[in-house]
Design an enzyme around this catalytic site. Structure first.
Site, short mmCIF file in Angstrom:
data_model
loop_
_atom_site.label_atom_id
_atom_site.label_comp_id
_atom_site.label_asym_id
_atom_site.label_seq_id
_atom_site.Cartn_x
_atom_site.Cartn_y
_atom_site.Cartn_z
N ASP A 37 28.98 53.36 -25.21
CA ASP A 37 28.85 53.50 -23.76
C ASP A 37 28.12 52.32 -23.12
OD1 ASP A 37 26.43 54.03 -24.82
OD2 ASP A 37 26.09 55.90 -23.75
N HIS A 242 36.69 25.52 -33.07
CA HIS A 242 36.03 26.54 -32.24
C HIS A 242 35.09 27.40 -33.09
CE1 HIS A 242 39.05 26.29 -28.66
NE2 HIS A 242 38.18 25.31 -28.68
N ASP A 259 29.09 22.01 -28.60
CA ASP A 259 30.03 22.09 -27.48
C ASP A 259 29.58 23.28 -26.65
OD1 ASP A 259 32.14 22.48 -25.72
OD2 ASP A 259 33.70 22.18 -27.24
N ASP A 270 31.34 21.85 -19.37
CA ASP A 270 31.91 21.83 -20.74
C ASP A 270 31.57 20.49 -21.36
OD1 ASP A 270 33.41 22.16 -23.01
OD2 ASP A 270 35.36 22.18 -21.98
N HIS A 349 43.48 18.37 -31.37
CA HIS A 349 43.55 19.04 -30.06
C HIS A 349 43.95 18.06 -28.97
CE1 HIS A 349 39.66 17.15 -29.22
NE2 HIS A 349 39.24 17.59 -30.40
N HIS A 353 41.31 18.97 -20.35
CA HIS A 353 41.89 20.08 -19.59
C HIS A 353 41.21 20.16 -18.23
CE1 HIS A 353 38.17 22.21 -20.70
NE2 HIS A 353 38.35 21.71 -21.91
N HIS A 360 39.02 26.45 -19.34
CA HIS A 360 40.36 25.86 -19.41
C HIS A 360 41.02 26.29 -18.10
CE1 HIS A 360 39.90 25.96 -24.06
NE2 HIS A 360 39.29 24.94 -23.52
N GLU A 383 37.78 14.60 -23.93
CA GLU A 383 37.09 15.03 -25.14
C GLU A 383 37.80 14.65 -26.44
OE1 GLU A 383 37.32 19.37 -25.79
OE2 GLU A 383 38.00 19.53 -23.71
N TYR A 387 38.02 14.76 -37.04
CA TYR A 387 37.50 15.81 -37.91
C TYR A 387 38.04 15.61 -39.32
CZ TYR A 387 37.18 17.47 -33.13
OH TYR A 387 36.96 17.54 -31.79
N ARG A 404 33.01 15.07 -31.86
CA ARG A 404 33.70 15.18 -30.56
C ARG A 404 32.71 14.74 -29.49
NH1 ARG A 404 35.66 19.81 -31.08
NH2 ARG A 404 34.27 21.24 -30.01
N GLU A 406 32.49 14.88 -25.27
CA GLU A 406 33.19 15.49 -24.14
C GLU A 406 32.36 15.40 -22.86
OE1 GLU A 406 33.80 19.77 -24.51
OE2 GLU A 406 35.43 19.68 -23.05
#
Ligand code: GLY
Ligand code: MN
Ligand code: MN
Length: 437
Positions: A37, A242, A259, A270, A349, A353, A360, A383, A387, A404, A406
């Site tokens: 709940d 991710h 990130d 971002d 990737h 975006h 996104h 970005e 990897y 990365r 970004e």
């Protein structure tokens, strides 16, 4: 702060684009159960919020445009209920909503079914975005079937259903001065949080502690929630795009990739930065890091009115591919490797975006099949990354490196404004910050 007049203007702009003799229905988000709940923190539907600025669940916004082109706005919202409000929090109520949100007609939610039939009946076109809220879809299909089923009562269902999201998303792609001000601040708060996490990092600290540093800074500055699940990936975890477990201990000699961005008044930042746990890049880490940074700069050069994300990505891929050849990771001719998109084995990737109310964000990436040119007021991320996981076909010294970088860019008349540039990014800047805690 987005002023109420801006929400009024947005509704007027949407109405102006709707066909005469049409009606648009835009539902709010619903609360979602987290356990038994208790609910997840409520997050308003971005389209509904964009048009209303109203942050309660279960509401419905209806825009009517008559045959002569006159528009009317209607809002349904939860009934005032003393007991429910004592337990679960305040409700604006339809009477106050009318004046506070400047809506023409407002009703308690209990009147939705009855009034919605009146509002939809007889219009030629229904604007609705199906497939997001299944229970609301059912309500709309039920209403249409009721209207279709009783012509003798004077009911007539719309003949045409159009996706209202196409109109709203095109509007959302171009940010107003007030939206830009909020996104600038979201970028600044997020940048400060990344600096704080860099300063906190050390061998023996944990990924979740870095996450806590970021989230603490967001909340202390009025942004209670991150815009998406914060990624803190150290060592090999940085190669999982991710990764959000954020459970491991930081080890000397590893890089850590963060990130993360806050959500401020609904708008996302971002940012990704990658830095060494012990404050000093190793030689292989330096080589990969500088290559990604060079790729980001090459992409930045294409970010201006008339440029495209595709052009920026090609510029980034050219740099990455040449760099991977130089490091002995790819072998062959540059043009052939570009043609084969060989660097995609390590850069899985897209380059970036749109960014806005959704991380996104919405908006078409192509217009008439062609890549969409950038125009002032758009905000996007750039970005690039590389990897190399434990199975990557690369020299041993590069395995376990994930990088990365970004940033969030606003397209301006002359180029771009980097909303997140205050986080250190060169190796020298990062090492200086981390040695000077
Ligand atoms: N944080 C998700 C992304 O960078 O797209
Ligand atoms: Mn990101
Ligand atoms: Mn991103």
């Amino acid at each position: 702060m987005i002023k109420n007049t801006e929400f009024v203007t947005r509704r007027a702009r949407l109405l102006a684009q709707m066909d005469n003799n049409s009606v648009a229905i835009i539902p709010a988000a619903v609360e979602l159960t987290r356990s038994r709940d208790t609910e997840f923190p409520f997050r308003q539907d971005s389209d509904f919020f964009y048009l209303s600025g109203f942050n309660e669940p279960d509401a419905v916004l209806v825009l009517n445009k008559d045959a002569a082109g006159n528009g009317t706005t209607t809002l349904f919202c939860r009934n005032k209920d003393k007991l429910a409000e004592v337990w679960h929090g305040r409700r604006l109520g339809h009477e106050q909503a009318k004046t506070q949100l400047q809506i023409d007609d407002t009703y308690p939610l209990s009147e939705l079914d009855h009034q919605l039939a009146i509002l939809v009946n007889g219009h030629k076109v229904l604007y609705y975005g199906q497939g997001t809220y299944a229970s609301f879809d059912d309500k709309v299909w039920q209403l249409l079937s009721t209207l279709r089923g009783a012509p003798k009562k004077g009911y007539r269902a719309p003949e045409i259903i159009k996706d209202v999201r196409l109109l709203i998303h095109e509007m959302r792609l171009f940010k107003s001065a007030d939206e830009i001000a909020v996104m600038r601040l979201a970028g600044k708060i997020s940048a400060e949080a990344h600096i704080r996490a860099m300063q906190f990092a050390k061998p023996g600290a944990t990924e979740y502690q870095l996450e806590a540093e970021l989230h603490h800074h967001y909340a202390m500055n009025g942004a209670r929630h991150p815009a998406y699940g914060t990624i803190v990936g150290s060592g090999i975890n940085a190669t999982i795009l991710h990764y959000t477990e954020n459970s491991d201990e930081l080890k000397a000699g590893d890089l850590v990739l963060i990130d993360s961005g806050c959500e401020l008044e609904g708008y996302a930042a971002d940012i990704t930065r990658t830095f060494p746990v012990n404050g000093k890049f190793s030689e292989p880490q330096k080589a990969i890091y500088n290559l990604v940074l060079e790729a980001q700069h090459a992409a930045f050069a294409e970010v201006k009115p008339g440029g495209t994300l595709q052009q920026a990505n090609q510029a980034a891929m050219r740099v990455l591919t040449q760099g991977l050849i130089n490091l002995g990771i790819l072998a062959g001719e540059l043009e052939e490797l570009l043609e084969a998109q060989a660097c995609k084995a390590f850069y899985m990737h897209g380059l970036g975006h749109w960014l806005g109310l959704d991380v996104h964000d919405v908006g078409e990436y192509k217009l008439d099949e062609a890549d969409r040119p950038f125009a002032p007021g758009m905000v996007l991320t750039i970005e690039p990354g590389l990897y190399f996981d434990e199975d990557a076909a690369v020299p041993e010294q590069y395995k376990g490196i994930g990088v990365r970088i970004e940033d969030d860019l606003l397209i301006t008349e002359s180029g771009f404004e980097n909303l997140t540039e205050s986080v250190p990014k060169t190796i020298a800047e990062i090492e200086a910050l981390m040695s000077n805690k």
